[in-house]
Design a protein around this motif. Structure first.
Motif, mmCIF file in Angstrom:
data_model
loop_
_atom_site.group_PDB
_atom_site.id
_atom_site.type_symbol
_atom_site.label_atom_id
_atom_site.label_comp_id
_atom_site.label_asym_id
_atom_site.label_seq_id
_atom_site.Cartn_x
_atom_site.Cartn_y
_atom_site.Cartn_z
ATOM 1 N N ALA A 1 38.892 40.642 34.098
ATOM 2 C CA ALA A 1 37.385 40.373 33.802
ATOM 3 C C ALA A 1 36.799 40.771 32.699
ATOM 4 O O ALA A 1 36.005 40.351 31.968
ATOM 5 C CB ALA A 1 36.588 41.027 35.130
ATOM 6 N N THR A 2 37.213 42.064 32.271
ATOM 7 C CA THR A 2 36.679 42.698 30.959
ATOM 8 C C THR A 2 37.118 41.789 29.894
ATOM 9 O O THR A 2 36.458 41.768 28.766
ATOM 10 C CB THR A 2 37.049 44.174 31.115
ATOM 11 N N ALA A 3 38.300 41.559 29.703
ATOM 12 C CA ALA A 3 39.014 40.729 28.796
ATOM 13 C C ALA A 3 38.048 39.527 28.552
ATOM 14 O O ALA A 3 37.795 39.184 27.369
ATOM 15 C CB ALA A 3 40.353 40.353 29.123
ATOM 16 N N ARG A 4 37.775 38.699 29.747
ATOM 17 C CA ARG A 4 37.067 37.454 29.745
ATOM 18 C C ARG A 4 35.773 37.698 29.130
ATOM 19 O O ARG A 4 35.226 37.018 28.596
ATOM 20 C CB ARG A 4 37.403 36.622 30.907
ATOM 21 N N ALA A 5 35.061 38.817 29.515
ATOM 22 C CA ALA A 5 33.757 39.094 29.207
ATOM 23 C C ALA A 5 33.673 39.325 27.803
ATOM 24 O O ALA A 5 32.710 38.903 26.945
ATOM 25 C CB ALA A 5 33.157 40.248 30.114
ATOM 26 N N LEU A 6 34.592 40.003 27.259
ATOM 27 C CA LEU A 6 34.649 40.565 25.867
ATOM 28 C C LEU A 6 35.078 39.136 25.042
ATOM 29 O O LEU A 6 34.474 39.317 23.714
ATOM 30 C CB LEU A 6 35.678 41.494 25.464
ATOM 31 N N ARG A 7 35.818 38.515 25.556
ATOM 32 C CA ARG A 7 36.262 37.328 24.817
ATOM 33 C C ARG A 7 34.880 36.307 24.611
ATOM 34 O O ARG A 7 34.566 35.704 23.463
ATOM 35 C CB ARG A 7 37.149 36.429 25.620
ATOM 36 N N GLN A 8 34.252 36.303 25.788
ATOM 37 C CA GLN A 8 32.857 35.575 25.419
ATOM 38 C C GLN A 8 31.923 36.247 24.472
ATOM 39 O O GLN A 8 31.081 35.395 23.685
ATOM 40 C CB GLN A 8 32.341 35.666 26.984
ATOM 41 N N ALA A 9 31.837 37.475 24.544
ATOM 42 C CA ALA A 9 30.918 38.279 23.575
ATOM 43 C C ALA A 9 31.332 38.337 22.275
ATOM 44 O O ALA A 9 30.322 38.048 21.416
ATOM 45 C CB ALA A 9 30.781 39.759 24.245
#
Length: 195
Positions: free
Chosen positions: A170-178
């Motif tokens: 989840a954190t990887a995908r949130a950071l990818r978006q950011a």
């Protein structure tokens, strides 16, 4: 211009070399000496589409703490370096991610200000040979050194492996978006003009 970073850090407890490409394809070469941690970092790279190489030599004869925490410090520094002045990025990212019995939300802001909220508990002290409390230690170190707000909430789950995997994905995908560039974003995404 490539958004990359290379961090080398040597202390009396660890020696770490880390390289990060925010615009990669999810290729990972992770060697920390801690099998479960390698697995989590590989998942992080894959789901973030980050190219990530880590070679860590730590005092594993003591325990895993220094290796995990210092890797988090290096990853946070690499994120901060790779995003540069943050012109054009989304800045914010969030993901609610299911992992079998587990549901995790990770939300972050690459604000240049540190804050970390962890609302998760592990039902077991160990995940194999890995100390489950080190998941919190790692993400606290990443957030502090990337200078980002990071909130991680476990909505439900009872398997420690799945909880940890949900947090990393989840954190990887949130950071990818950011970190993704928004072509409509002119300059830095802040009314202050700087992050």
């Amino acid at each position: 211009m490539p958004r990359t970073a290379k961090i080398d850090r040597t202390t009396g407890e660890t020696k770490i070399s880390l390289s990060l490409n925010l615009d990669g394809s999810g290729v990972a070469d992770i060697q920390t000496g801690v099998g479960f941690f390698n697995h989590m970092l590989t998942l992080f790279a894959k789901h973030g589409l980050f190219d990530l190489t880590i070679k860590a030599d730590g005092d594993l004869d003591v325990d895993q703490h220094h290796t995990v925490e210092d890797t988090g410090i290096c990853l946070g520094q690499a994120i901060k370096q790779a995003v540069g002045d943050k012109a054009g990025i989304n800045r914010y990212g969030s993901m609610t991610l299911p992992m079998e019995d587990t549901l995790v939300t990770s939300a972050l802001d690459l604000s240049g200000r540190y804050w970390f909220v962890d609302n998760f508990k592990f039902p077991t002290e160990k995940i194999g040979e890995f100390d489950s409390q080190l998941v919190e230690v790692f993400w606290q170190a990443v957030a502090a050194n990337a200078l980002m707000n990071l909130h991680v909430v476990l909505l439900h789950g009872h398997n420690s492996h799945h909880i940890s995997e949900g947090i990393f994905k989840a954190t990887a995908r949130a950071l990818r978006q950011a970190v993704t560039i928004d072509p409509r974003q002119m300059g830095v995404p802040s009314s202050k003009g700087v992050l």
